[in-house]
Design a protein around this motif. Structure first.
Motif, PDB file in Angstrom:
ATOM      1  N   GLY A  55       0.811  -1.214   0.000  1.00  0.00           N
ATOM      2  CA  GLY A  55       0.000   0.000   0.000  1.00  0.00           C
ATOM      3  C   GLY A  55       0.844   1.263   0.000  1.00  0.00           C
ATOM      4  N   ILE A  56       0.284   2.353  -0.527  1.00  0.00           N
ATOM      5  CA  ILE A  56       0.991   3.625  -0.630  1.00  0.00           C
ATOM      6  C   ILE A  56       0.840   4.408   0.669  1.00  0.00           C
ATOM      7  N   ARG A  57       1.949   4.912   1.179  1.00  0.00           N
ATOM      8  CA  ARG A  57       1.915   5.712   2.412  1.00  0.00           C
ATOM      9  C   ARG A  57       2.248   7.181   2.152  1.00  0.00           C
ATOM     10  N   TYR A  58       3.022   7.455   1.105  1.00  0.00           N
ATOM     11  CA  TYR A  58       3.529   8.818   0.891  1.00  0.00           C
ATOM     12  C   TYR A  58       3.900   8.992  -0.570  1.00  0.00           C
ATOM     13  N   VAL A  59       3.534  10.166  -1.151  1.00  0.00           N
ATOM     14  CA  VAL A  59       3.926  10.529  -2.514  1.00  0.00           C
ATOM     15  C   VAL A  59       4.391  11.973  -2.489  1.00  0.00           C
ATOM     16  N   ASP A  60       5.578  12.243  -3.078  1.00  0.00           N
ATOM     17  CA  ASP A  60       6.106  13.601  -3.124  1.00  0.00           C
ATOM     18  C   ASP A  60       6.548  13.922  -4.549  1.00  0.00           C
ATOM     19  N   LEU A  61       6.148  15.099  -5.061  1.00  0.00           N
ATOM     20  CA  LEU A  61       6.434  15.500  -6.432  1.00  0.00           C
ATOM     21  C   LEU A  61       7.623  16.444  -6.491  1.00  0.00           C
ATOM     22  N   GLY A  62       8.446  16.276  -7.539  1.00  0.00           N
ATOM     23  CA  GLY A  62       9.595  17.146  -7.715  1.00  0.00           C
ATOM     24  C   GLY A  62       9.239  18.502  -8.289  1.00  0.00           C
ATOM     25  N   SER A  63       8.146  18.617  -9.013  1.00  0.00           N
ATOM     26  CA  SER A  63       7.721  19.889  -9.599  1.00  0.00           C
ATOM     27  C   SER A  63       6.231  19.836  -9.892  1.00  0.00           C
ATOM     28  N   ASP A  64       5.695  20.973 -10.317  1.00  0.00           N
ATOM     29  CA  ASP A  64       4.271  21.017 -10.661  1.00  0.00           C
ATOM     30  C   ASP A  64       4.021  20.677 -12.129  1.00  0.00           C
ATOM     31  N   TYR A  65       5.044  20.110 -12.802  1.00  0.00           N
ATOM     32  CA  TYR A  65       4.847  19.627 -14.167  1.00  0.00           C
ATOM     33  C   TYR A  65       3.959  18.376 -14.201  1.00  0.00           C
TER      34      TYR A  65
END
Length: 296
Positions: A55-65
């Motif tokens: 299961g997914i616990r955390y997602v972090d994006l490098g940019s708003d692209y």
């Protein structure tokens, strides 16, 4: 004076050599700990999906692209797509899963990506973890989440019956506690539900709570709910003439005199709910996992 300048130049050269050597050693050390990222392509008009082993616990994006988050009603699927058409620069995102794995992804834009779906849960555990790193969660203490998951999986597969007398039988349903194990300040409860009828037993939820034996039947004021830290399998219906098992992870605790641990399996839209009563004498007999010689 010339001799002094020559001496000074030698010191500067030696200092620069030392700094270069130190930087190279630091780079080597960082390289040894580097997590190789996966590379994927995304587009604006379509959504890519990535299936993870847990299961997914955390997602972090490098940019708003890009836009990326957990897919609705799917614990182990991340959906990702471009939020800007034709972005030229590479970006990235990171994912941490419930089993304590950290994944990195490099993302490029493509009008027509070669692949739209990725399955990281396929293959052997070691193969699929080559591009992942262990993460420690605060609620699991010093035990890595990956090891906790592996211990739960091993207990489930070994399916040993360490406890014989803690069970509940009614209406053709048998709910039993097969074992209590302890490791690094955590309990591992192994439960089993057997359905001897042809009518499915739809488990709504299972609770762990501490109750005062004298008032358990008359009031809920003396009850303390214990939330499992992890569950090996999702709670699913027990089909007719079938058996389902599970492993529950809880923080270690003991009971005072007059208290009992109630493990209750509630039937959805039904009256065949079952309850197990666990005494303090049962808890303190929990078997250390180190002594079981489990084949991990």
């Amino acid at each position: 004076m010339k001799q002094f300048i020559k001496y000074l130049l030698v010191i500067i050269a030696a200092t620069n050599s030392f700094i270069t050597f130190a930087q190279a050693k630091q780079a080597d050390a960082l390289a040894l700990g580097a997590i190789p990222p996966y590379s994927i392509e995304v587009t604006y008009d379509k959504t890519s999906h990535i299936i993870f082993p847990s299961g997914i616990r955390y997602v972090d994006l490098g940019s708003d692209y890009i836009i990326a988050d957990k897919a609705a009603d799917a614990e182990n699927v991340v959906r990702v797509k471009a939020s800007v058409q034709g972005f030229a620069d590479q970006t990235n995102f990171s994912v941490i899963t419930e089993d304590g794995s950290f994944y990195g992804f490099d993302v490029c834009y493509s009008i027509a990506p070669a692949e739209m779906s990725y399955n990281l849960s396929k293959g052997e555990r070691q193969v699929r973890r080559n591009n992942a790193a262990d993460v420690q969660f605060e609620d699991l203490g010093t035990t890595p989440a990956s090891l906790t998951g592996l211990l739960m999986e091993t207990l489930y597969k070994n399916n040993k019956k360490a406890i014989k007398n803690i069970r509940s039988d009614s209406y053709g349903i048998t709910f039993r506690l097969k074992g209590i194990y302890v490791h690094n300040g955590k309990y591992y409860f192994h439960t089993e539900i057997e359905n001897e009828t042809f009518v499915p037993f739809a488990v709504d939820f299972i609770t762990f709570k501490i109750s005062d034996r004298k008032v358990a039947k008359r009031t809920v004021m003396q009850e303390k709910i214990l939330e499992p830290l992890r569950t090996y399998r999702p709670v699913i219906p027990v089909e007719g003439q079938a058996t389902e098992r599970n492993i529950y992870l809880l923080d270690v605790f003991t009971l005072s005199e007059g208290q009992v641990l109630l493990i209750e399996a509630f039937e959805k839209n039904g009256g065949r709910s079952q309850v197990l009563k666990v005494k303090n004498s049962d808890l303190v007999k929990a078997q250390p996992l180190e002594k079981l010689r489990l084949k991990l």
